[in-house]
Design an enzyme around this catalytic site. Structure first.
Site, PDB file in Angstrom:
ATOM      1  N   LYS A 145       0.871  -1.181   0.000  1.00 20.77           N
ATOM      2  CA  LYS A 145       0.000   0.000   0.000  1.00 20.77           C
ATOM      3  C   LYS A 145       0.901   1.221   0.000  1.00 20.77           C
ATOM      4  O   LYS A 145       1.997   1.197   0.545  1.00 20.77           O
ATOM      5  CB  LYS A 145      -0.877   0.019   1.255  1.00 20.77           C
ATOM      6  CG  LYS A 145      -2.155   0.795   1.092  1.00 20.77           C
ATOM      7  CD  LYS A 145      -3.219  -0.055   0.455  1.00 20.77           C
ATOM      8  CE  LYS A 145      -4.523   0.680   0.264  1.00 20.77           C
ATOM      9  NZ  LYS A 145      -5.564  -0.259  -0.206  1.00 20.77           N
TER      10      LYS A 145
HETATM   11  N1  GLU Z   1      -7.092  -0.108  -3.906  1.00 23.11           N
HETATM   12  C1  GLU Z   1      -7.770  -1.298  -4.287  1.00 23.11           C
HETATM   13  C2  GLU Z   1      -7.846  -2.278  -3.136  1.00 23.11           C
HETATM   14  O1  GLU Z   1      -7.793  -1.896  -1.988  1.00 23.11           O
HETATM   15  C3  GLU Z   1      -7.196  -1.900  -5.571  1.00 23.11           C
HETATM   16  C4  GLU Z   1      -5.765  -2.350  -5.493  1.00 23.11           C
HETATM   17  C5  GLU Z   1      -5.208  -2.746  -6.860  1.00 23.11           C
HETATM   18  O2  GLU Z   1      -5.926  -2.736  -7.837  1.00 23.11           O
HETATM   19  O3  GLU Z   1      -4.016  -3.055  -6.890  1.00 23.11           O
HETATM   20  O4  GLU Z   1      -8.050  -3.445  -3.323  1.00 23.11           O
END
Ligand code: GLU
Length: 420
Positions: free
Chosen positions: A110
């Protein structure tokens, strides 16, 4: 257990507690369990930006890779005032379990910047994105860590990350991000993927519970990329959307909201609040409205010990990451509410991110209909697997989903062994 205080935050405490509980259920080797409690690496950067008024402001940014046992890391980039090291680390850990349970070849990561993007101009956000990207550049790449949109970021932000990274490489590297505009290598269906995935899981849940989705009363908290898409699709499926909200507040109509008119109102006024022919409600009141299905699709810790017993819905599908605290989870479980947990319900986003990454690596792009049918297939299979685990183990869906995700990541660690 050694100290994890660097990462302390309410969400990190929750995710550690989930990991520890599931590890003992799975009878996990303590050596593997221990390694899963820490991120592999975490970087904190300052991001100095010249604001439009000429002043320099510093924002704090983070990039956390939780683990790389199953492949390069994947996860969203979040711009929000609650972002801190502990929260980003917890969200990275949740991404590991999410990628594990969907059987994607990724570890969890993240990124985030503590800021309020609503109070910034587009030029300021661009400068912040570019400087942040250059500060974390050693940690991202198409086979290293591949960011995607999350709370407060969108396709445009992904395009700036991709452009900044590409400029340092002297060539275009579209595979460094997913969720980018289609014109520069994005995938059809990625924008709607998270909302659509929620709808697919709701259909599965309803079928297993012997209900119909059609005709159900639905409340959605959040009118961003996740909530608005889920609401629109459910409305088209014949659900009655009785309540919906955004940061400015919510609207309630027991007869049902006309989603097309509501979208037009929100596009014009910048918010769903003030929509005619509906009652005004706060975000807190919205969660307790009479309904059958509740979709919290805004921010974390919305369903807590103090409101969980007043929630009327019999099914909750978590669009946001971490919207329910462990105390609330316990109350909902005792009351027999079916909770489709975040790592399962909102996984459509990362699944289509995976499709985007694969299409980019092959320089071959699929039709939207192909993406949708593959997404439906992946979501359905994951849901059925988790449902079966829950039945077999006599647990709720969150525990079953965590068991699936954690088991896979731990198994990756075990097979690869410990370096050196
Ligand atoms: N932000 C989204 C999640 O929490 C998508 C992450 C992504 O597509 O890599 O799953």
């Amino acid at each position: 257990m050694p100290d994890t205080s660097e990462f302390d935050s309410p969400l990190f405490r929750t995710t550690l507690h989930q990991l520890d509980t599931v590890a003992s259920r799975l009878n996990l080797d303590p050596n593997l369990h221990e390694r899963l409690r820490y991120p592999r690496r975490a970087l904190v950067v300052s991001v100095p930006i010249q604001m439009d008024n000429g002043k320099t402001e510093i924002f704090i940014g983070y990039s956390v890779h939780h683990n790389t046992a199953l492949g390069p890391t994947k996860g969203g980039l979040r711009y929000h005032s609650d972002v801190n090291l502990g929260e980003v680390t917890a969200l990275a850990m949740l991404m590991s379990w999410k990628c594990g349970l969907f059987q994607l070849p990724y570890g969890g990561a993240k990124g985030g910047i503590r800021c309020n993007p609503r109070s910034m101009s587009s030029r300021e956000i661009e400068r912040m994105t570019r400087r942040y990207t250059s500060e974390i550049i050693l940690l991202i790449g198409p086979d290293l860590d591949i960011p995607a949109p999350d709370l407060g970021t969108d396709e445009q932000v992904m395009a700036w990350v991709m452009d900044t990274y590409s400029m340092t490489q002297g060539k275009s590297v579209p595979g460094v991000v997913t969720g980018k505009p289609i014109l520069i290598g994005g995938s059809a269906g990625r924008r709607e993927a998270t909302g659509r995935g929620i709808v697919y899981t709701l259909f599965r849940a309803a079928r297993h519970l012997g209900h119909e989705v059609k005709g159900k009363r639905v409340v959605v908290q959040g009118f961003g990329n996740v909530g608005a898409v889920a609401a629109r699709l459910l409305w088209r499926e014949g659900c009655t959307i009785v309540g919906i909200s955004d940061v400015k507040g919510g609207v309630y109509s027991p007869r049902g909201l006309d989603l097309r008119q509501l979208e037009a109102h929100a596009a014009e006024s910048g918010s769903v609040s003030g929509f005619p022919d509906a009652d005004r409600v706060t975000n807190a009141e919205l969660l307790e409205l009479p309904c059958d299905i509740l979709i919290p699709a805004a921010i974390g810790s919305q369903i807590r010990e103090d409101n969980a017993s007043r929630i009327k819905a019999s099914i909750i599908a978590e669009g946001a990451n971490g919207p329910t605290t462990p105390e609330a989870d316990q109350i909902l479980r005792e009351r027999g509410v079916t909770v489709v947990p975040d790592i399962l319900a909102n996984g459509g986003g990362v699944v289509v991110s995976y499709f985007e990454w694969v299409q980019g690596l092959q320089f071959y792009f699929w039709r939207e209909s192909e993406i949708l049918s593959r997404l439906q297939e992946v979501m359905t299979r994951a849901f059925n697997r988790i449902w079966a685990v829950a039945q077999k183990e006599g647990t709720d869906l969150r525990t079953a989903a965590l068991m699936e995700g954690i088991r896979r990541v731990a198994e990756g660690f075990r097979i690869r062994g410990l370096y050196p």
